[in-house]
Scaffold this active site. Structure first.
Site, PDB file in Angstrom:
ATOM      1  N   CYS A   1       0.840  -1.205   0.000  1.00 28.28           N
ATOM      2  CA  CYS A   1       0.000   0.000   0.000  1.00 28.28           C
ATOM      3  C   CYS A   1       0.873   1.252   0.000  1.00 28.28           C
ATOM      4  O   CYS A   1       1.537   1.546  -0.983  1.00 28.28           O
ATOM      5  CB  CYS A   1      -0.968  -0.030   1.180  1.00 28.28           C
ATOM      6  SG  CYS A   1      -2.353   1.126   1.009  1.00 28.28           S
TER       7      CYS A   1
ATOM      8  N   HIS B   1      -3.460  -5.721   1.297  1.00 25.46           N
ATOM      9  CA  HIS B   1      -2.910  -5.878   2.650  1.00 25.46           C
ATOM     10  C   HIS B   1      -2.885  -7.350   3.049  1.00 25.46           C
ATOM     11  O   HIS B   1      -3.698  -7.817   3.855  1.00 25.46           O
ATOM     12  CB  HIS B   1      -3.725  -5.055   3.646  1.00 25.46           C
ATOM     13  CG  HIS B   1      -3.482  -3.587   3.562  1.00 25.46           C
ATOM     14  ND1 HIS B   1      -2.401  -2.968   4.157  1.00 25.46           N
ATOM     15  CD2 HIS B   1      -4.160  -2.599   2.918  1.00 25.46           C
ATOM     16  CE1 HIS B   1      -2.436  -1.666   3.927  1.00 25.46           C
ATOM     17  NE2 HIS B   1      -3.495  -1.420   3.153  1.00 25.46           N
TER      18      HIS B   1
ATOM     19  N   GLU C   1      -0.965  -8.719   5.001  1.00 22.05           N
ATOM     20  CA  GLU C   1      -0.674  -8.880   6.435  1.00 22.05           C
ATOM     21  C   GLU C   1      -1.935  -8.919   7.285  1.00 22.05           C
ATOM     22  O   GLU C   1      -1.909  -9.359   8.443  1.00 22.05           O
ATOM     23  CB  GLU C   1       0.245  -7.752   6.918  1.00 22.05           C
ATOM     24  CG  GLU C   1      -0.416  -6.400   7.159  1.00 22.05           C
ATOM     25  CD  GLU C   1      -0.642  -5.577   5.906  1.00 22.05           C
ATOM     26  OE1 GLU C   1      -1.019  -4.392   6.031  1.00 22.05           O
ATOM     27  OE2 GLU C   1      -0.447  -6.097   4.797  1.00 22.05           O
TER      28      GLU C   1
END
Length: 904
Positions: free
Chosen positions: A745, A875, A877
């Protein structure tokens, strides 16, 4: 919390969110999820019909949403539920309220006491004139000249508040804070004045944004992002040092005394000297006469408001608010159990937001449910019923999401017209409180705290008598239920809560129903409203495109407040089976066949111009790229490679990234970049360069570097990476030590601005270089999207195969990848096009419902020529065993594990 959206519709909502976060932060707890509920008149009203002296409803709605979402997205707070209530009388004054959920280690939950000689430290932002009289100004009745004569609203600073959050998560520091107060209405006068009975406050020590502030301004400014803490004098040096590590100012501004007086000095003079005895009188006691009017004759209960499915779905208070909700980051924190819109199409709105507790390490199934309840039409008819139904509806929605009714606690938000000396006006909140108490008492549920505002009047227009109930409950993710239909040929049951002759719910029956639902084997559950069974069936069908065959004599269009629709494989005690789910994307009612596509259009059309869900379709097409490479391994060996994660001002995904790496076996370290002084910058550059040289992986996490940067994100990080000593360390990592770099990002934006992708080296940008730019829709987007592995050239993708699909959460405003055709051909030829957005079949697409930002050829991520630098928007994660339970597909992308294995 509540906020003044007028006359500054963008600033006000950001202000209240910042204040709402700081309230629990002052209790040493960490906020991890938020909910926003607003009230407006019809935002489609033409500009030329705007009430004189007021802003257009469209402007207020859109700018308020932007203000809140900008602050929440920057600070990294997952907003799990966003709802807007429409009623003509909110033209008097917009309602802007909401709630946050926070958690704290038990050892941090205490309130110490001040001792003579203790120091009061001010931590965080500097003081300015913004917010002088902001709270009192926002509480005034709006008049024709209110737009020209309003107090200046506080201006929030999300990156600074994020730093305070990190500081207070320090397990050693938090217990050393005796007392903490946040800065809101009243500024230093209140925040510090409440800490101890006797105080000496030195206003000259207060850090200022600029010169020229006098003593009064310093004392009452509500400037945000500051905390006042009471500590033992022996701890002052420790707090200053720890604050400096977090890039925060920490200043001694007051001392606890034993004089029984509150004194403030400015420029050597005492300008305030009041006895605590006087302050504790709490002002003049006031009394009011209350007269409760009889309720209206035209009840919105027990009625049929709509004639068809399409008519009901097109009602402004039933229609889709997906375009509004997807402006708000809902996945940051990697704990959101229910995404705001569920199913493979992400079209079924949830009844409640659910998130796991925000542990820094390890996984948990302990979660919290939060929901809200209120209907303006019921409240306008009867404030008593409006409040009783608000409490009960919030409870029903939490129960539908899997919460246990007896575990619920409530908090109430009240918003009423200006009361004055009119006894009938005083009767509005009085009746509402009695109604709320009736529901609480019958359900045996306590209400803890809340906010009120009694200024909702503009000339002769009054806001509806509003009492919004928020319900919060702890729970376990194994009990969490979402409302979208899950399977074909399962039973659809209707469960109704009976009412008495006064149209009040049978609370005993509700408790029995809630107990039944909590222990039942349920596939989906949804609470109903004035749209009845018809709109409930439709919304439950939209998420996965699963239809329904309905056979019942029950009227599908009668209002069904506080009732439930249930999907299950077996019959539910107390439920009436009204049909079954079916594979055909239709709702079959007798001989009538209603196509889901047409119903969906009716549902999404009303607010499509105010809050568009997607950008206009692209005329271009997306190619499919395929590049397979052999698995690579680093020449540097380590079973537990070290990862350095710099946290810049505005970074908000450092915790999620560190946790993902640690769970993959890496040693992850978050390093704060300090920039308050030139010396701090020099030290931070040297520290970062040294840390990179000692690490095998550099991770650039998501966020909003330096807040909302003008003219493109990621420039602050790119500037840091270009500094000679950091640039040398980065290139040494790549060229000499066979290391890895990952940017997600905001980190991807920085990588592409430095040239690390696609060129593999830090270089000055040239006109026409590949870039990331604003999303086609022109706003922030937050949703899941399916991505396809298009190349395994990068070691980060070594555990995947070309063609693998992953459903990843996205949250960005500038994620559209663009490159010219020549560069695209080169990237394709070298296998640097790593991932692409796809439709549900896995085909790369430019369709905006699947390609959320309009990236050319649907490109989501690219790598460097060597593959060891990867940049992507999704994302990855933000994953976990219970994250996104209502989202279909493969939510686990083995990115971090592959990065660690590269060094084995």
């Amino acid at each position: 919390h509540n906020a003044p959206p007028e006359p500054a519709p963008g600033v006000g909502p950001a202000t209240w969110l910042g204040g709402c976060i700081r309230d629990p932060l002052s209790g040493r707890s960490y906020v991890y999820q938020a909910m926003r509920v607003t009230g407006a008149a019809d935002p489609r009203i033409p500009y030329d019909e705007t009430i004189p002296g007021k802003l257009p409803q469209r402007k207020i709605c859109q700018e308020s949403a932007h203000g809140y979402s900008s602050y929440g997205n920057q600070i990294g707070l997952a907003t799990g539920k966003v709802s807007e209530v429409y009623h003509p009388n909110y033209a008097a004054k917009r309602m802007e309220i909401g709630a946050v959920v926070a958690a704290s280690p038990r050892k941090n939950v205490f309130r110490g006491g001040p001792a003579n000689g203790d120091y009061i430290l001010l931590i965080g932002g500097r003081t300015g004139r913004d917010g002088v009289g902001g709270a009192t100004g926002s509480s005034k009745e709006h008049t024709d000249d209110a737009l020209d004569n309003s107090a200046e609203v506080q201006k929030g600073d999300a990156p600074t508040e994020r730093k305070i959050q990190r500081l207070f998560r320090n397990p050693e520091l938090a217990p050393k804070i005796k007392i903490c107060n946040d800065f809101g209405a009243g500024g230093i006068s209140v925040a510090i004045g409440e800490i101890a009975d006797s105080l000496e406050i030195n206003l000259d020590a207060v850090p200022k944004k600029y010169d020229g502030l006098d003593g009064t301004e310093l004392a009452i400014s509500e400037s945000q992002e500051r905390m006042a803490i009471c500590v033992d004098p022996s701890e002052v040096a420790y707090f200053i040092a720890e604050s400096d590590k977090e890039n925060l100012e920490c200043v001694h501004v007051a001392t606890v005394t034993d004089t029984g007086r509150l004194r403030m000095t400015w420029r050597g003079k005492t300008i305030v000297d009041l006895t605590r005895e006087f302050l504790d009188t709490n002002g003049v006691q006031q009394e009011a006469t209350v007269h409760v009017e009889a309720i209206g004759t035209e009840s919105p209960l027990d009625c049929i408001a709509f004639e068809s499915f399409a008519d009901a779905l097109g009602d402004l208070n039933i229609s889709s608010q997906k375009g509004l909700g997807e402006m708000f980051d809902s996945s940051v924190g990697a704990g959101t159990v229910l995404s705001p819109f569920g199913g493979k199409h992400q079209c079924t709105p949830v009844d409640a937001m659910v998130a796991t507790l925000p542990f820094l390490e390890g996984q948990t199934k302990i979660c919290t449910h939060m929901s809200w309840g209120f209907n303006a039409n019921i409240a306008t008819w009867s404030p008593y019923h409006g409040a009783a139904y608000a409490v009960t509806e919030s409870v029903c929605r939490a129960v539908a999401s899997g919460a246990r009714l007896s575990d619920i606690r409530l908090t109430l938000q009240e918003y009423f017209p200006k009361l004055g000396d009119d006894s009938s006006r005083w009767g509005l909140p009085f009746a509402a409180l009695l109604g709320a108490f009736k529901a609480q008492h019958e359900l045996r549920l306590g209400a803890i705290g809340g906010k009120d505002s009694m200024s909702g009047t503009f000339n002769d227009i009054d806001v509806p008598p509003t009492l919004v109930s928020f319900a919060l409950a702890p729970g376990n993710t194994k009990h969490v239920v979402s409302p979208e239909f899950k399977e074909v040929n399962s039973l659809i049951s209707f469960i109704e809560v009976p009412r008495d002759e006064n149209q009040l719910p049978d609370f005993r029956a509700l408790k029995e129903i809630a107990d039944t639902l909590h222990g039942a084997n349920i596939l989906a559950a949804h609470t109903l409203d004035h749209g009845g069974i018809a709109t409930g069936l439709s919304k439950m069908s939209f998420g996965n495109g699963i239809g329904a065959s309905i056979k019942t004599d029950i009227n599908l269009h009668q209002e069904r407040f506080l009732s439930f629709l249930i999907e299950s494989k077996e019959e539910i005690t107390g439920g009436i089976v009204i049909g079954k789910t079916q594979i055909e994307p239709t709702i079959q009612v007798g001989s009538d066949t209603l196509k889901l596509g047409e119903l969906y259009d009716a549902w999404t059309n009303p607010l499509s111009e105010i809050y568009p869900e997607t950008a206009d379709p692209s005329t271009s097409e997306a190619d499919t790229f395929n590049s397979t490479f052999e698995v690579k391994h680093s020449t540097t060996k380590s079973q537990n490679p070290k990862v350095i994660i710099p946290a810049f001002p505005g970074t908000n995904s450092e915790y999620d990234s560190a946790k993902a790496f640690r769970e993959a076996g890496a040693l992850a370290e978050i390093q704060i970049f300090r920039n308050l002084t030139p010396q701090a910058v020099e030290e931070s550059l040297a520290d970062l360069a040294e840390s990179i040289r000692k690490s095998q992986i550099l991770m650039l996490p998501g966020g909003f570097s330096a807040g909302d940067e003008p003219a493109g994100s990621g420039k602050f990080i790119a500037t840091i990476l270009r500094s000679p000593e950091v640039a040398d360390a980065v290139m040494d990592l790549l060229k000499n030590r066979d290391g890895l770099i990952l940017g997600i990002c905001n980190g991807f934006q920085a990588l592409i601005k430095t040239g690390l992708v696609p060129y593999g080296e830090i270089r000055e940008p040239k006109p026409g270089d590949p870039t990331l730019t604003f999303n086609d829709i022109g706003r922030h987007i937050a949703r899941y999207a399916t991505t396809r592995i298009s190349s395994t050239q990068s070691p980060w993708l070594a555990d995947t195969q070309v063609g693998d699909l992953h459903n990843i959460p996205f949250s960005h405003g500038e994620g559209k990848f663009y490159a010219n055709e020549e560069d695209l051909r080169k990237l394709a030829a070298t296998g640097q096009i790593a991932t692409q957005y796809t439709d549900l079949s896995g085909q790369p697409t430019m369709a905006p419902e699947f390609n959320p930002n309009g990236s050319i050829h649907a490109i989501e991520g690219i790598s460097s020529p060597c593959g060891r630098v990867l940049g992507k928007m999704g994302h990855t994660e933000r994953q976990g065993p219970d994250v996104g339970k209502n989202i279909s597909g493969n939510l686990y992308q083995p990115l971090f594990k592959a990065g660690v294995k590269y060094f084995s």
